[in-house]
Design a protein around this motif. Structure first.
Motif, mmCIF file in Angstrom:
data_model
loop_
_atom_site.group_PDB
_atom_site.id
_atom_site.type_symbol
_atom_site.label_atom_id
_atom_site.label_comp_id
_atom_site.label_asym_id
_atom_site.label_seq_id
_atom_site.Cartn_x
_atom_site.Cartn_y
_atom_site.Cartn_z
ATOM 1 N N PRO A 180 0.806 -1.228 0.000
ATOM 2 C CA PRO A 180 0.000 0.000 0.000
ATOM 3 C C PRO A 180 0.835 1.273 0.000
ATOM 4 N N GLU A 181 2.051 1.186 0.517
ATOM 5 C CA GLU A 181 2.909 2.371 0.570
ATOM 6 C C GLU A 181 3.322 2.840 -0.826
ATOM 7 N N ALA A 182 3.090 2.023 -1.845
ATOM 8 C CA ALA A 182 3.430 2.415 -3.227
ATOM 9 C C ALA A 182 2.502 3.501 -3.743
ATOM 10 N N GLY A 183 1.415 3.753 -3.029
ATOM 11 C CA GLY A 183 0.526 4.849 -3.392
ATOM 12 C C GLY A 183 -0.670 4.432 -4.225
ATOM 13 N N ARG A 184 -1.466 5.431 -4.577
ATOM 14 C CA ARG A 184 -2.711 5.183 -5.294
ATOM 15 C C ARG A 184 -2.560 5.428 -6.795
ATOM 16 N N LYS A 185 -3.430 4.801 -7.544
ATOM 17 C CA LYS A 185 -3.485 5.035 -8.978
ATOM 18 C C LYS A 185 -4.087 6.416 -9.245
ATOM 19 N N LYS A 186 -3.666 7.002 -10.352
ATOM 20 C CA LYS A 186 -4.118 8.334 -10.719
ATOM 21 C C LYS A 186 -5.066 8.275 -11.908
ATOM 22 N N LEU A 187 -6.259 8.864 -11.732
ATOM 23 C CA LEU A 187 -7.227 8.989 -12.819
ATOM 24 C C LEU A 187 -7.411 10.453 -13.162
ATOM 25 N N VAL A 188 -7.318 10.778 -14.435
ATOM 26 C CA VAL A 188 -7.721 12.088 -14.942
ATOM 27 C C VAL A 188 -9.000 11.857 -15.734
ATOM 28 N N ILE A 189 -10.031 12.628 -15.441
ATOM 29 C CA ILE A 189 -11.301 12.451 -16.146
ATOM 30 C C ILE A 189 -11.745 13.780 -16.733
ATOM 31 N N ASP A 190 -12.037 13.749 -18.016
ATOM 32 C CA ASP A 190 -12.384 14.925 -18.815
ATOM 33 C C ASP A 190 -13.875 14.838 -19.129
ATOM 34 N N PHE A 191 -14.666 15.768 -18.585
ATOM 35 C CA PHE A 191 -16.106 15.709 -18.843
ATOM 36 C C PHE A 191 -16.753 17.089 -18.827
ATOM 37 N N SER A 192 -17.983 17.141 -19.262
ATOM 38 C CA SER A 192 -18.832 18.330 -19.428
ATOM 39 C C SER A 192 -18.459 19.086 -20.690
ATOM 40 N N LYS A 247 0.920 12.430 -14.641
ATOM 41 C CA LYS A 247 1.477 11.064 -14.626
ATOM 42 C C LYS A 247 0.366 10.046 -14.336
ATOM 43 N N PHE A 248 -0.711 10.154 -15.083
ATOM 44 C CA PHE A 248 -1.903 9.350 -14.809
ATOM 45 C C PHE A 248 -1.712 7.885 -15.210
ATOM 46 N N ASP A 249 -2.488 7.033 -14.522
ATOM 47 C CA ASP A 249 -2.558 5.614 -14.874
ATOM 48 C C ASP A 249 -3.694 5.369 -15.863
ATOM 49 N N LYS A 250 -4.677 6.278 -15.832
ATOM 50 C CA LYS A 250 -5.799 6.168 -16.753
ATOM 51 C C LYS A 250 -6.364 7.574 -16.976
ATOM 52 N N MET A 251 -6.790 7.833 -18.218
ATOM 53 C CA MET A 251 -7.526 9.069 -18.493
ATOM 54 C C MET A 251 -8.796 8.704 -19.239
ATOM 55 N N ILE A 252 -9.916 9.188 -18.713
ATOM 56 C CA ILE A 252 -11.226 8.888 -19.289
ATOM 57 C C ILE A 252 -11.820 10.157 -19.893
ATOM 58 N N TYR A 253 -12.288 10.038 -21.130
ATOM 59 C CA TYR A 253 -13.071 11.102 -21.767
ATOM 60 C C TYR A 253 -14.544 10.701 -21.700
ATOM 61 N N VAL A 254 -15.387 11.562 -21.155
ATOM 62 C CA VAL A 254 -16.826 11.288 -21.122
ATOM 63 C C VAL A 254 -17.471 12.228 -22.137
ATOM 64 N N VAL A 255 -17.681 11.702 -23.321
ATOM 65 C CA VAL A 255 -18.115 12.534 -24.452
ATOM 66 C C VAL A 255 -19.172 11.795 -25.259
ATOM 67 N N ALA A 256 -20.185 12.539 -25.724
ATOM 68 C CA ALA A 256 -21.271 11.944 -26.509
ATOM 69 C C ALA A 256 -20.745 11.297 -27.781
ATOM 70 N N SER A 257 -21.466 10.294 -28.243
ATOM 71 C CA SER A 257 -21.037 9.546 -29.426
ATOM 72 C C SER A 257 -21.501 10.193 -30.722
ATOM 73 N N ASP A 258 -22.277 11.287 -30.647
ATOM 74 C CA ASP A 258 -22.916 11.845 -31.840
ATOM 75 C C ASP A 258 -21.934 12.290 -32.916
ATOM 76 N N LEU A 259 -21.094 13.276 -32.590
ATOM 77 C CA LEU A 259 -20.180 13.836 -33.576
ATOM 78 C C LEU A 259 -18.744 13.387 -33.345
ATOM 79 N N HIS A 260 -18.564 12.467 -32.418
ATOM 80 C CA HIS A 260 -17.205 12.050 -32.062
ATOM 81 C C HIS A 260 -16.958 10.573 -32.392
ATOM 82 N N THR A 261 -17.731 10.064 -33.338
ATOM 83 C CA THR A 261 -17.594 8.654 -33.686
ATOM 84 C C THR A 261 -16.175 8.323 -34.127
ATOM 85 N N THR A 262 -15.549 9.248 -34.855
ATOM 86 C CA THR A 262 -14.192 8.992 -35.330
ATOM 87 C C THR A 262 -13.132 9.776 -34.565
#
Length: 630
Positions: free
Chosen positions: A150-162, A391-406
């Motif tokens: 546990p002393e190795a620390g926590r995972k880092k999440l960056v989340i991009d939304f709105s 230095k994230f372990d994961k980055m999530i984009y929360v974005v609609a599928s309408d105009l971002h299909t590609t």
């Protein structure tokens, strides 16, 4: 922190007449999920009755979903491949040993189902949930870099939304992104991740150029001072009305195989492009207007997001991406000969790099024909800057599928082509359908504040029609009314699966029918009202426990034991609908326990209602709903 250790738990189970230690299975997490205690004992019994792998016995057990159909079920063909369920089921029933944790199992087709014993359930769950309190349903180990250290620390999440565009109205897709993104953030925090929430505003590019051109035509300092955000939106609508016919004409020329360059060098296109170019070149007058528009919108949104129980760690945007990083991306693309130049600008023909099982991604433009940076280039540069900063372990984009299909598949593909496969593997696009009837219900040109205010008004009317609910929820206080109205909106969006094409019915959302936000708040407030004079204690006698071993109370406990499994499933799927459905089931069963006439609760009933209140509160907070009490 939870204090009920494995040793404590085994002492408790031994007191219930069970053999200890708890049967060990690698997949079981008995300190976070009490249902795994049942799974472990059930699997151990099955393994003793059927020759085979103990791990297979455990994995063949599933959750029926409906407590009335059992708490656990084993799929017989999975338990013993090649066996005949019609023979294996009766054989297991004849040899199934007595266990203090369960009632006797029963056969149901290819499954063997089993229920927890009504005597064991409260004795197990009361201390389990009471000790964990706010951590019940959480699993901080999921966020550790190394569970063994546990002393190795926590995972880092960056989340991009709105990510609304500062030039135009707050659209349905921005609202859904805000609500879903906040939920995913809360869920990861509850599972031990270190989360940074980013609002990547649309504050650069062609729509800002259009707004700037509009300001120079229609802008009024007096009107801006009176209503900054409203005046900017009004200007955008005016200039966009002028732009739409020109845009359609340009499209007509392109569809006919013509060159749009000459047409777009005149009129509204030229005005828009000129303002964009002035911004790109750093002209002070253009940048001064852009800064004002950006600051006004951030200030406005910060207040309005707070009404949705949402906050951001960083307000970023396309404008904040460093030109040096964009130049770095371009240099890599050129050095690897990934991009090429023509009359359309600097581009990448991704069809050349299509894999055998990949969808074609077409041509991606990095710089347009007049040399301006594109959204795609700024996105690629933003990925690099965020990874270096967080230095994230994961980055999530929360974005609609309408105009971002590609769009995101292109981002991921280009990063791979740039030799950044490790970085690309850390990125995830969580898409959703933006399809809803919000515009039809609320009208066009809505701002977030308008949406929330209409909910507050609708909620006020609903409470007038339900005076019994009104008295309990304290509707006379503006803050309480606003909180319940916000809950109505959040619950409707969170109850829908991300890909669903759900309705946006403000009248249904603000009603008190089962499954709505107001109904959830009502039952939470009712529990608080019942519990207010009492203090829950675990010092209970057998006579006390006997008051909660009825069918309705047992069924409620059967729901409560499922909660950690519900949150773990949500963590794996990033779907909120399962938690909303679960909370609705809990309140429906709670109503069966309480009945129509109010009575003085026994000591055991006080504990039952307290742990129910705790589960409702934990679930609401993960969803981003603030429990409202009078």
């Amino acid at each position: 922190m939870a204090t009920l250790t494995l040793t404590d738990l085994e002492v408790l189970l031994k007191g219930l007449g069970l053999n200890v230690p708890i049967p060990a299975f690698e997949a079981a997490d008995v300190l976070s999920k009490p249902l795994d205690i049942g799974r472990s004992y059930f699997a151990n019994i099955l393994h003793s009755l059927v020759d085979g792998d103990a791990k297979k016995a455990y994995s063949s057990i599933l959750l029926p979903g409906d407590v009335f159909n059992g708490d656990l079920a084993v799929v017989l063909p999975k338990l013993k491949p090649g066996s005949k369920p019609g023979e294996l089921g009766p054989d297991l029933l004849t040899r199934f040993p007595e266990c203090q944790l369960f009632n006797f199992p029963f056969a149901d087709g290819v499954q063997l189902r089993i229920m927890f014993n009504s005597r064991a359930l409260p004795r197990l769950l009361f201390p389990y949930i009471q000790e964990r309190k706010a951590t019940y349903g959480c699993d901080p180990s999921l966020g550790l870099q190394n569970i063994a250290s546990p002393e190795a620390g926590r995972k880092k999440l960056v989340i991009d939304f709105s990510s609304p565009n500062i030039a135009s109205e707050f659209q349905g897709k921005h609202l859904r992104s805000t609500i879903i993104g906040s939920f995913i953030s809360n869920l990861h925090e509850s599972m031990g991740w270190d989360v940074s929430k980013i609002n990547y505003l649309g504050d650069w590019g062609m729509h800002i150029g259009l707004l700037g051109a509009g300001w120079e035509k229609y802008g009024s300092e007096e009107q801006f001072e009176a209503d900054p955000a409203g005046h900017l939106l009004e200007i955008y609508h005016k200039i966009n009305e002028e732009f739409i016919p020109a845009h359609l004409e340009s499209k007509k020329i392109r569809d006919a195989g013509g060159d749009t360059a000459e047409f777009e060098s005149k009129g509204i296109f030229a005005e828009r492009n000129a303002f964009c170019k002035r911004l790109e070149e750093g002209e002070e007058k253009a940048k001064s207007f852009w800064r004002r528009a950006r600051e006004v919108n951030i200030g406005n949104y910060t207040k309005l997001y707070a009404r949705l129980n949402v906050n951001f760690d960083e307000y970023s945007g396309e404008s904040q991406v460093s030109p040096a990083t964009m130049a770095e991306v371009e240099e890599i693309l050129k050095s690897k000969q990934i991009c090429e130049s023509n009359e359309e600008g600097l581009l990448i023909d991704l069809n050349k790099y299509k894999g055998p099982n990949e969808k074609p991604l077409g041509v991606a433009i990095i710089r347009n024909r007049i040399g301006n940076t594109t959204y795609l280039l700024r996105e690629l540069a933003a990925v690099l800057e965020r990874h270096r900063k967080y230095k994230f372990d994961k980055m999530i984009y929360v974005v609609a599928s309408d105009l971002h299909t590609t769009h995101f598949p292109r981002v991921f593909k280009i990063l791979k082509l740039m030799g950044m496969e490790d970085l690309e593997a850390k990125l995830q696009w969580v898409s959703f359908s933006e399809s809803s009837q919000m515009s039809k219900q609320l009208g066009e040109g809505h701002m977030l504040g308008d949406i929330l205010s209409q909910y507050q008004t609708a909620m006020e009317e609903s409470l007038k029609e339900n005076p019994d609910k009104s008295a309990l929820l304290g509707d006379t206080e503006k803050e309480a009314l606003e909180a319940i109205g916000t809950t109505a909106l959040l619950a409707q969006e969170l109850a829908a699966r991300r890909a669903s094409h759900h309705p946006f019915d403000i009248n249904q959302m603000t009603s008190f029918i089962g499954g709505t936000g107001p109904d959830l708040q009502y039952w939470y407030a009712k529990l608080c009202s019942i519990l207010d004079p009492y203090h829950a204690t675990l010092d209970l006698s057998d006579e006390d426990y006997a008051t909660v071993d009825g069918e309705d109370q047992s069924n409620l406990l059967r729901y409560l034991i499922q909660y950690p499994d519900i949150t773990h499933t949500a963590y794996n799927t990033l779907e909120s609908a399962g938690i909303m459905t679960y909370l609705s089931s809990v309140t429906a069963q709670l109503s069966e326990c309480l009945g129509e006439e109010e009575t003085t609760p026994t000591s055991a009933e006080v504990v039952l209602y307290e742990i129910t209140r705790r589960v409702l509160e934990n679930g609401m907070k993960v969803l981003g709903i603030t429990p409202a009490t009078k």
